[in-house]
Design a protein around this motif. Structure first.
Motif, PDB file in Angstrom:
ATOM      1  N   GLY A 134       0.823  -1.198   0.000  1.00 13.62           N
ATOM      2  CA  GLY A 134       0.000   0.000   0.000  1.00 13.62           C
ATOM      3  C   GLY A 134       0.861   1.252   0.000  1.00 13.62           C
ATOM      4  O   GLY A 134       2.077   1.191   0.213  1.00 13.62           O
ATOM      5  N   HIS A 135       0.233   2.387  -0.210  1.00 17.67           N
ATOM      6  CA  HIS A 135       0.956   3.663  -0.208  1.00 17.67           C
ATOM      7  C   HIS A 135       1.408   4.023   1.199  1.00 17.67           C
ATOM      8  O   HIS A 135       2.512   4.511   1.418  1.00 17.67           O
ATOM      9  N   CYS A 136       0.534   3.819   2.192  1.00 10.88           N
ATOM     10  CA  CYS A 136       0.798   4.019   3.624  1.00 10.88           C
ATOM     11  C   CYS A 136       0.863   5.486   4.054  1.00 10.88           C
ATOM     12  O   CYS A 136       1.008   5.763   5.240  1.00 10.88           O
ATOM     13  N   THR A 189       1.105  -3.944   4.073  1.00 14.52           N
ATOM     14  CA  THR A 189       0.196  -3.449   5.100  1.00 14.52           C
ATOM     15  C   THR A 189      -1.182  -4.065   4.905  1.00 14.52           C
ATOM     16  O   THR A 189      -1.523  -4.487   3.782  1.00 14.52           O
ATOM     17  N   ASP A 211      -4.571   1.112   4.764  1.00 11.04           N
ATOM     18  CA  ASP A 211      -4.204   2.118   3.776  1.00 11.04           C
ATOM     19  C   ASP A 211      -5.399   3.019   3.456  1.00 11.04           C
ATOM     20  O   ASP A 211      -5.251   4.233   3.310  1.00 11.04           O
TER      21      ASP A 211
END
Length: 369
Positions: A199-201, A239, A244
């Motif tokens: 994910g970008h997080c 994640t 996210d």
């Protein structure tokens, strides 16, 4: 927050030679706490340069492979240039032969518009949700894996060490106890079974660029060829996918009432603006449907994200000594009014956590679903 590196036109010229490009001008972009960002005008036009002091090569390699994978799947992320060494990064040499002081990465320049959370309407929120869902679909075929730095164990470690900070004061003790208590909640121990992936997080409003102007935004909502851009994949990691999404819910559709304009305040569920939050979830589920387990876990993850953001703003902003900018011709003073102002106050997330205290999990799930 990384160390400050003196980086001027001479260093930029050496770096651009690794890409076969010539420097015309260098301008510092005063954003970010991990890296130093620049607009570099070259003989092929404007580009975005990110210089990261102290960054590990493995992290740059992970971001390189992730970015090129996403580009090959059509996700709207800025293209990452390949240097002559066939890597997506260049090592900036230090005073000792064989060592480097930073990594430079060169990207396509995106002439987009950054919006604050108060400016994001339902249509924007739906676009952000769909973009994030598309990211999760694209990364489902990616074999790379990297642990993030915003996991419960990482946040717990930050809180444990916070009292050793020289700027620590006893008036922060109740806040520390409050955050530690939230991290010990039994619901957080049951999140490991949720669907996970890359994910970008850190998909905050300052990591999203929208087409400029009302006309282009209107066109973007009726075309698959236009829409928001996702930038800054530095924190991308493995994640729970729901985590996210929850990060973006709190970051994009949870402005404080005190900063919203207008006499009529929108309906909320907990800290979230209800219509915009539902639009973001709807946009996300165009790409990937949430499971029943994810819906059940959503309230607990919202609470954890409040703890995460309150903690990082305590450690990275409130308790950190101010850093003086390096003095070189590209880093004189930030331009007046440049960029958007996003809150860095840990108390804003304590407020959001208090609003969650006032909302039952059942009500939250029912209104968002």
């Amino acid at each position: 927050m990384a160390d400050v590196l003196a980086f001027g036109p001479e260093a930029a010229e050496r770096l651009l030679r690794e890409y076969g490009l010539r420097l015309v001008s260098l301008t510092r972009i005063w954003k970010g706490t991990i890296s130093q960002n620049y607009r570099v005008t070259t003989d092929v036009g404007p580009l975005f340069l990110r210089v990261s002091p102290g960054r590990a090569v493995a992290d740059a390699e992970f971001e390189t492979q992730l970015t090129w994978h996403l580009l090959s799947h059509g996700l709207r992320v800025p293209a990452l240039f390949q240097a002559h060494n066939r890597q997506g990064y260049v090592k900036l040499p230090g005073p000792v032969k064989g060592q480097f002081v930073a990594l430079g990465m060169l990207y396509q320049w995106v002439d987009g518009e950054e919006l604050c959370d108060t400016e994001l309407d339902e249509a924007h929120a739906q676009e952000v949700g769909q973009l994030l869902g598309q990211l999760h679909l694209c990364t489902s075929t990616l074999s790379l894996r990297r642990e993030g730095i915003y996991t419960p164990s990482h946040i717990r470690h930050r809180l444990r060490d916070i009292v050793r900070n020289p700027r620590w004061t006893e008036d922060l003790h109740p806040t520390l106890i409050r955050l530690q208590t939230e991290l010990d909640a039994p619901a957080l121990r049951r999140l490991g079974h949720l669907p996970s992936g890359i994910g970008h997080c850190d998909l905050f409003p300052d990591n999203i660029l929208f087409p400029k102007g009302k006309a282009r935004r209107k066109k973007a909502r009726h075309s698959t060829e236009h829409g928001p851009w996702m930038i800054d994949l530095e924190q991308a990691a493995w994640t729970p996918l729901l985590y996210d999404l929850v990060v973006s819910l709190l970051a994009c559709v949870s402005p404080l009432p005190s900063v919203e304009s207008g006499d009529v305040q929108p309906e909320r569920v907990g800290p979230l603006r209800l219509a915009s939050a539902r639009a973001m979830v709807s946009g996300y589920q165009r790409m990937r449907l949430l499971t029943d387990d994810e819906w059940t876990a959503l309230p607990a993850l919202l609470r954890f994200c409040c703890v995460r953001f309150a903690t990082t703003r305590l450690t990275d902003v409130h308790l950190r000594e101010p850093v003086q900018p390096a003095t070189d011709s590209a880093t004189e003073q930030p331009a007046s009014g440049a960029g958007k102002v996003h809150s860095k106050d840990y108390r804003d997330y304590l407020w959001r956590l208090a609003r969650l205290d006032e909302t039952s999990s059942e009500e939250l799930i029912h209104k968002l679903r």
